[in-house]
Design a protein around this motif. Structure first.
Motif, PDB file in Angstrom:
ATOM      1  N   VAL A 193       0.858  -1.193   0.000  1.00 25.32           N
ATOM      2  CA  VAL A 193       0.000   0.000   0.000  1.00 25.32           C
ATOM      3  C   VAL A 193       0.889   1.236   0.000  1.00 25.32           C
ATOM      4  N   ILE A 216      -5.690  -7.421  -0.776  1.00 25.49           N
ATOM      5  CA  ILE A 216      -4.786  -8.414  -1.357  1.00 25.49           C
ATOM      6  C   ILE A 216      -5.571  -9.650  -1.783  1.00 25.49           C
ATOM      7  N   ALA A 217      -6.510 -10.075  -0.927  1.00 29.49           N
ATOM      8  CA  ALA A 217      -7.328 -11.241  -1.275  1.00 29.49           C
ATOM      9  C   ALA A 217      -8.146 -10.945  -2.524  1.00 29.49           C
ATOM     10  N   LEU A 218      -8.701  -9.726  -2.585  1.00 31.17           N
ATOM     11  CA  LEU A 218      -9.493  -9.314  -3.754  1.00 31.17           C
ATOM     12  C   LEU A 218      -8.649  -9.356  -5.017  1.00 31.17           C
ATOM     13  N   VAL A 272      -0.633 -15.794  -2.315  1.00 26.87           N
ATOM     14  CA  VAL A 272      -2.083 -15.741  -2.084  1.00 26.87           C
ATOM     15  C   VAL A 272      -2.800 -15.958  -3.411  1.00 26.87           C
ATOM     16  N   ILE A 316      -6.240  -2.752 -11.337  1.00 26.99           N
ATOM     17  CA  ILE A 316      -6.263  -4.086 -10.726  1.00 26.99           C
ATOM     18  C   ILE A 316      -6.592  -5.130 -11.783  1.00 26.99           C
ATOM     19  N   MET A 371      -6.573  -3.737   3.994  1.00 26.95           N
ATOM     20  CA  MET A 371      -5.418  -4.082   3.145  1.00 26.95           C
ATOM     21  C   MET A 371      -5.416  -5.565   2.819  1.00 26.95           C
ATOM     22  N   LEU A 372      -5.586  -6.400   3.864  1.00 26.06           N
ATOM     23  CA  LEU A 372      -5.559  -7.845   3.646  1.00 26.06           C
ATOM     24  C   LEU A 372      -6.716  -8.251   2.738  1.00 26.06           C
ATOM     25  N   ALA A 379      -7.622  -0.572   9.093  1.00 25.56           N
ATOM     26  CA  ALA A 379      -6.915  -0.409   7.820  1.00 25.56           C
ATOM     27  C   ALA A 379      -6.205  -1.696   7.416  1.00 25.56           C
ATOM     28  N   VAL A 380      -5.585  -2.371   8.398  1.00 22.94           N
ATOM     29  CA  VAL A 380      -4.902  -3.635   8.097  1.00 22.94           C
ATOM     30  C   VAL A 380      -5.911  -4.647   7.559  1.00 22.94           C
ATOM     31  N   LEU A 409       1.939 -11.791  -1.904  1.00 23.16           N
ATOM     32  CA  LEU A 409       0.857 -11.491  -2.848  1.00 23.16           C
ATOM     33  C   LEU A 409       0.772 -12.579  -3.906  1.00 23.16           C
ATOM     34  N   THR A 450      -6.906   2.293  -0.190  1.00 22.08           N
ATOM     35  CA  THR A 450      -6.277   1.253   0.628  1.00 22.08           C
ATOM     36  C   THR A 450      -6.525  -0.129   0.040  1.00 22.08           C
ATOM     37  N   MET A 451      -7.785  -0.385  -0.323  1.00 26.80           N
ATOM     38  CA  MET A 451      -8.151  -1.724  -0.768  1.00 26.80           C
ATOM     39  C   MET A 451      -7.516  -2.070  -2.120  1.00 26.80           C
ATOM     40  N   THR A 452      -7.307  -1.069  -2.952  1.00 26.18           N
ATOM     41  CA  THR A 452      -6.651  -1.325  -4.235  1.00 26.18           C
ATOM     42  C   THR A 452      -5.130  -1.270  -4.084  1.00 26.18           C
ATOM     43  N   THR A 453      -4.632  -1.123  -2.867  1.00 26.64           N
ATOM     44  CA  THR A 453      -3.203  -1.008  -2.520  1.00 26.64           C
ATOM     45  C   THR A 453      -2.520   0.165  -3.230  1.00 26.64           C
ATOM     46  N   TYR A 483       1.574   4.139   2.189  1.00 31.82           N
ATOM     47  CA  TYR A 483       1.035   5.494   2.310  1.00 31.82           C
ATOM     48  C   TYR A 483       2.145   6.525   2.257  1.00 31.82           C
TER      49      TYR A 483
END
Lengths: 251, 251, 251, 251
Positions: free
Chosen positions: A165, D189-191, A195, C189, D185-186, D181-182, A192, D161-164, A167
């Motif tokens: 990420v 990454i899974a997404l 996973v 993505i 983030m995780l 936030a963590v 990454l 955050t979610m798209t890193t 920041y």
């Protein structure tokens, strides 16, 4: 000449005690950083504990070499272990001692064949996060321009780095801190990839690829089975005729 | 008409010297940037070295064209080589000379069929990181608003960019620097994809997809084998009967 | 009743002119943003060009509906086209006109079956980068706190966003800019996933998975073939005996 | 003893009402954060609604346990449900109540076997984005150094955050915000992994891997079929001879 299983037996037996020592090392490493400034006695005790754990792994390495069938080849094939054992002797820096012990722990964990890959990687990631945070904290706290000054910040920075990420609200400014960061980044990329690969492998095995070639094979096997069944019927008919002929014939 | 292997022989023989020249180029490129401000004589020597390496690759290209069976087609198919050879002549900028030589080195390395893909990509990534850092440093140091002023910062920025972490503590501000950054980002994405794909391919081959269709096939083959065995037993019985009949019959 | 191919023929014939109009639209959209402040006549000409292109796609949609066998079903199945055609009428905002025309262009490009997936995605990525940069520039330039004020910055920001690097040196501050950014992130993505998947598929097909089940099957088939061969030998022996018996027997 | 389907019937029947209650919970959670400062009566009504929804899920859990064949084993296997039910009782913090209810909703959604994986994950991602934004907003708004103060900022931050991407223009500063936030983030990454895996699986199934081993098998099966056919012809010939012999022989 020694039996080949002497070494395997040693590895199996020392597995648990050595992993226990790894936990001791983790605590001995964390205490002086988290409880900084630590009293002199605590600091000395922790340094002794660290060297003791490293010593135990060095002894383990020597025993494994001694138990090996072909010692030279074993040393050559496990040169990373030798390097990890010698590293703290060449440069008695605390950071190198950590890296060395982490390498030795990781390689011993890898030897335990019953540990599944996902568990191994999961453990490695958690270990890297924890040691990375502590190491960066100890390095950056000393830097006048550093912005990673508490354990909270260090952990938060580790997470934002490992998940790529980034920041940038906290970032290492010293050379040592940046080298540690690169390690975390590369681990993050591997994580990454792992996973994704895990999910992909599960997906592919689940939605069961519809392979044309395989369906052709199944059809071919079915056709062949029909052929053989017809053949068997013919042979059976032949046997019946044969037996009737045999019965009919005067003996 | 020349033999088809004349060209392949040339490529194999010049492989090592040209890769050696690539290292010379890397040094000649790095020295004036790292040791800035460089003395005039060093700077001139490095420029001469750079042009010499480029010249060697240009000669290599011309020889390859001369040895080709169908020269026009060869030039058309390897238009990127021609472009790389001509680039520094059209615009004698240092940055273009680097890009051109990197392209020529990369294409020659690709030709060496014994180099495995992973090695090639790994080499390309390290090369891009190194040259990207040096090139961005030389470009950004000249900019008044630039924040990449030391080799340390440049390397650190390259890593944060290629792993797509992107803290933003250092970022290029000039046009040329940003074009270089885009190159690093795209390489980073390709790297990430490659790592993931590598792990995924290894995973899938390891955990061995449990394919329903295949298990059906295995069952079908087993059933068929039973069928054939039964058939064989019947034929054997038939043979025995037949032989007994033959023995019983008066001759 | 019309022939089913009337529609396909229309789509094939109008493919190229419509893609040409898409380029015209791109230019008409870019000019007033890049050459800002544009003279009134240029601005009016570009707005007319934009509406004309949109009109051409709207007419194309109506013709496709008219040529469809079952018009109601066609409209229902291609509801996204209808939505894209109606969008600029409901809200004559420039941004919505762009989104609507991009959607129409994308859907027409998708219809051309000869376009390969990778080309289609590559084109979509380049288109999104270009239009995303221009749209964010036009939106953010008007904002007092905006930090994306030149085309250079907008393109640079688009790249850092789509590759998920995200330095944060430039970031949208307005609602519209952020919605555009989310679109770019999600495309990024998808792009990353596509690159990885492409490499993975190529890897897996190259290194040819070594499947245990399949090797077991091959062994089973080989064993079965041996069985059948033995059987055939026995039957052949039987035939010989039989013939000898037949010859021996007095007729 | 109860029938095994009693539990399944209960789960099927309560599926829709519980998902409806999940929406009620989402609204009751969002209102006091979005419309802050909320009037006392609204705030109390929302708290009651939240506890009611949690209560409904707790009752659902108790009924499922009561309907289970082996209650102890059911509780042990679904220990996460028990934990989620008990969590708000141990620590009546609002954040824990949200996490607990989200877990319960997610586990019930997972039970509905007709829901496809992609839909489940998509729903989970949207839910995490929404609840993550609201939770971080409520936590960070109270912090004096916080920079996430409006719903817009919170949503924007969640997406980056979610798209890193992680611009760093907004980032949580409190401990609770960082833990949230963590989680995001995780999930991101899974997404990412899921999107990639989805595309990869689709790619691999589309371009249909050309497997050498399988083609060898097909050839082996074809050869075997020829073998069996030849055998059958021989047996047929044998039968004809046999019958002719039988006819010729005097009875």
């Amino acid at each position: 000449m020694k039996e080949p299983s002497a070494q395997a037996r040693w590895e199996r037996r020392t597995q648990r005690p050595l992993m226990g020592l790894a936990v001791v090392f983790a605590v001995a490493y964390a205490v002086p950083i988290v409880a900084s400034p630590a009293s002199r006695s605590v600091s000395v005790a922790c340094t002794i504990a660290e060297w003791t754990v490293w010593g135990a792994f060095a002894v383990d390495y020597l025993v494994r070499v001694a138990l090996a069938d072909r010692r030279r080849e074993y040393v050559r094939r496990h040169w990373l272990d030798l390097f990890a054992v010698l590293l703290p002797l060449l440069q008695p820096l605390r950071l190198l001692r950590v890296v060395s012990t982490l390498m030795l722990v990781g390689r011993r964990a890898q030897m335990a064949s019953q540990v599944r890959l996902t568990t191994y990687v999961g453990g490695a990631v958690v270990g890297l996060l924890m040691f990375g945070s502590l190491a960066v904290l100890s390095v950056e706290r000393a830097s006048p321009e550093g912005n990673i000054r508490t354990l909270d910040d260090a952990l938060w920075w580790s997470f934002t780095t490992m998940t790529t990420v980034g920041y940038g609200d906290h970032a290492p400014t010293t050379g040592a801190g940046r080298i540690l960061a690169v390690g975390l980044m590369l681990s993050g990329i591997a994580l990454l990839g792992l996973v994704t690969a895990n999910i992909a492998a599960w997906f592919i095995s689940r939605f069961e690829m519809d392979d044309l070639e395989e369906r052709r094979q199944t059809a071919a096997i079915a056709a062949l089975t029909d052929e053989v069944r017809a053949l068997r019927a013919e042979v059976a008919a032949l046997t019946v005729t044969r037996e009737r002929v045999a019965e009919d014939q005067p003996r």
